[in-house]
Write an enzyme that holds these catalytic residues in place. Structure first.
Site, PDB file in Angstrom:
ATOM      1  N   SER A   5       0.460  -1.272  -0.169  1.00 37.76           N
ATOM      2  CA  SER A   5      -0.193  -0.088   0.209  1.00 37.76           C
ATOM      3  C   SER A   5       1.013   0.988   0.135  1.00 37.76           C
ATOM      4  O   SER A   5       0.285   2.231   0.049  1.00 37.76           O
ATOM      5  CB  SER A   5      -0.851   0.018   0.771  1.00 37.76           C
ATOM      6  N   CYS A   6       1.873   1.029   0.073  1.00 39.21           N
ATOM      7  CA  CYS A   6       2.842   2.097   0.948  1.00 39.21           C
ATOM      8  C   CYS A   6       3.781   2.856  -0.842  1.00 39.21           C
ATOM      9  O   CYS A   6       3.626   3.686  -1.103  1.00 39.21           O
ATOM     10  CB  CYS A   6       3.663   2.471   1.316  1.00 39.21           C
ATOM     11  N   PHE A   7       4.455   1.835  -1.200  1.00 40.22           N
ATOM     12  CA  PHE A   7       6.230   2.113  -1.682  1.00 40.22           C
ATOM     13  C   PHE A   7       5.287   2.614  -3.152  1.00 40.22           C
ATOM     14  O   PHE A   7       5.770   3.737  -3.758  1.00 40.22           O
ATOM     15  CB  PHE A   7       6.338   0.368  -2.141  1.00 40.22           C
ATOM     16  N   ASP A  39       3.700   6.088  -2.412  1.00 41.04           N
ATOM     17  CA  ASP A  39       4.603   7.518  -1.767  1.00 41.04           C
ATOM     18  C   ASP A  39       5.560   7.632  -3.383  1.00 41.04           C
ATOM     19  O   ASP A  39       5.791   8.276  -3.895  1.00 41.04           O
ATOM     20  CB  ASP A  39       5.100   6.409  -1.310  1.00 41.04           C
TER      21      ASP A  39
END
Ligand code: UDX
Length: 429
Positions: free
Chosen positions: A264-266, A269
């Site tokens: 969900s982040c890399f 972001d």
């Protein structure tokens, strides 16, 4: 300390439970009544290691409760943490609608309150706190930042699967502060966490989070690039990166090559950082290539497969591991999604298995086959792709693959041991 946490998603709930376990008085706020009821009865709405036990303990000790009433929670607290989600819009830019809403609610509550500090924990692109959050807080409260209330940016670095450990034992705490008074309140909260505290400007703290995730993603894409060269040289990238990781200028972690990064982040972001850079009239070529390498890496598994079995049409392909990493049921941006999509387009018969993630995957691919266990997925298969490094797959022995029609075993994650399964082939090893 009395703390209100706005948003009880992954970050909010794990942070709240972690702070409560340290003796703070935490009130978690969410707009979903069902979630709030669950939390109050000690049932976490998400799966995370140790979360259930620690949540139950916090409820029992009365150090944590949940509510839908943000105004009341803000009034009762000295520190308010914004922990709502920051998804991407269709272009990859950050979508701030939940942050805006949280700031409006907090601002409204601040109107009738004494000095409190509002800290943003959600991952927000540089300049967001100063150009979006503070103006909203000021407008809705009728007060001035630094006078009526304090503001900080306090990024989180939690990994799914070890989120509570990461809350309680951080490598460091970053406090971006509007002024000293604001930062002092956060420092008081973190001083018994036994980790270095970095106090800095708000914009710096915002960028630390993106630079951090961007560099981790870069490390993996770099390993994958080297790995693809290794494959052509007939060597194992893990042997190579073991040597590289021993250089004291690097950390040996996050050099594991494979079928690419997800979660969900890399992806979100890195995409948001690229978009922000472009907005600032800078072409972030390195980051764009980090993303491109990752995209190619995912389908490389299918290309390897075709080299081994030819046309995959009507072939039975066992896909083991669907979540983006082990110990979670999260499939957001998982490598398995691109791999299965490509296999389905090419007419393969996919038989997928995952210890946790099959229910979520059924929503994405309702028409492929899901099996009860590994054995069923492997039976009569023309090939097997191991996509996530679950412990269950690490235990597989040579005889477990005996039921396959042809013993073509490809790994996108380092899982099998050559001594146990001599015939497997890895994506970069
Ligand atoms: C990440 C960051 O680590 C965390 O600090 C941040 O706050 C949120 O994003 P998370 O998404 O939970 O955490 O997963 P992480 O363990 O970092 O893995 C991300 C992806 O990289 C996964 O797909 C994983 O399989 C992959 N990965 C990780 C590699 O391919 N190789 C590695 O060496 C490490």
């Amino acid at each position: 300390m009395k703390i209100a946490i706005i948003g009880t998603g992954y970050v909010g709930l794990c942070t709240g439970v972690g702070f409560a376990s340290k003796g703070n008085n935490v009130v978690c706020v969410d707009i979903e009544e069902e979630k709030v009821n669950k939390i109050n009865s000690g049932v976490p709405p998400i799966y995370e290691l140790d979360l259930e036990d620690m949540l139950k303990d916090s409820i029992k000790s009365k150090n944590l409760r949940a509510t839908t009433k943000s105004q009341e929670a803000v009034s009762a607290s000295e520190l308010i943490l914004i922990c709502v989600g920051t998804p991407s819009d269709e272009k990859g830019r950050i979508d701030l609608r939940y942050v805006n809403q949280a700031a409006q609610d907090i601002g409204t509550a601040l109107k009738d309150c004494d000095y409190k500090v509002v800290a943003v924990k959600s991952t927000v692109i540089p300049e967001t706190v100063e150009s979006v959050v503070i103006p909203i807080l000021e407008e809705y409260s009728g007060k001035k930042a630094g006078d009526g209330f304090g503001v900080c940016m306090n990024p989180e670095f939690l990994r799914e699967g070890s989120a509570l450990k990461d809350v309680l034992h951080p490598d460091r705490t970053v406090i971006g502060e509007f002024d000293k008074r604001s930062g002092d309140v956060l420092e008081r909260l973190y001083k018994n966490f036994n980790a270095p505290i970095l106090r800095t400007k708000i914009k710096v703290a915002e960028l630390i989070k993106y630079a951090n995730n961007g560099f981790l993603a870069t490390k993996i894409s770099y390993s994958n690039e080297i790995g693809n060269i290794c494959k052509r040289l007939g060597v194992d990238v893990y042997d190579v990166m073991k040597g590289v990781g021993m250089d004291h200028r690097f950390s040996p972690h996050f050099f594991s090559a494979g079928a690419g990064w997800g979660g969900s982040c890399f992806p979100k972001d890195v995409a948001a950082l690229i978009e922000k850079a472009k907005e600032l009239n800078y072409e972030p070529k390195l980051l764009e290539e980090v993303v491109a390498i990752n995209k190619r890496q995912k389908v490389r598994m299918v290309e390897h497969l075709e080299k081994r079995v030819g046309d995959v049409k009507d072939k039975k392909i066992s896909v083991l591991g669907l979540s983006f990493k082990p110990n979670t049921d999260d499939i957001r941006e998982a490598s398995s999604l691109d791999i299965i999509k490509s296999l389905v387009e090419k007419g393969a018969n996919v038989f997928a298995y995952d210890p946790q993630a099959m229910e979520l995957m059924k929503r994405e691919f309702p028409h492929i086959n899901y099996t009860e266990n590994v054995a069923e997925s492997l039976k009569d298969a023309d090939a097997c792709l191991i996509v996530t490094e679950w412990d269950e797959f690490k235990k597989l022995k040579n005889e477990d693959f005996d039921s396959m029609k042809t013993r073509v075993i490809l790994e996108g994650r380092k899982v099998l041991n050559k001594d146990d399964v001599p015939e497997f082939d890895g994506i970069c090893w």
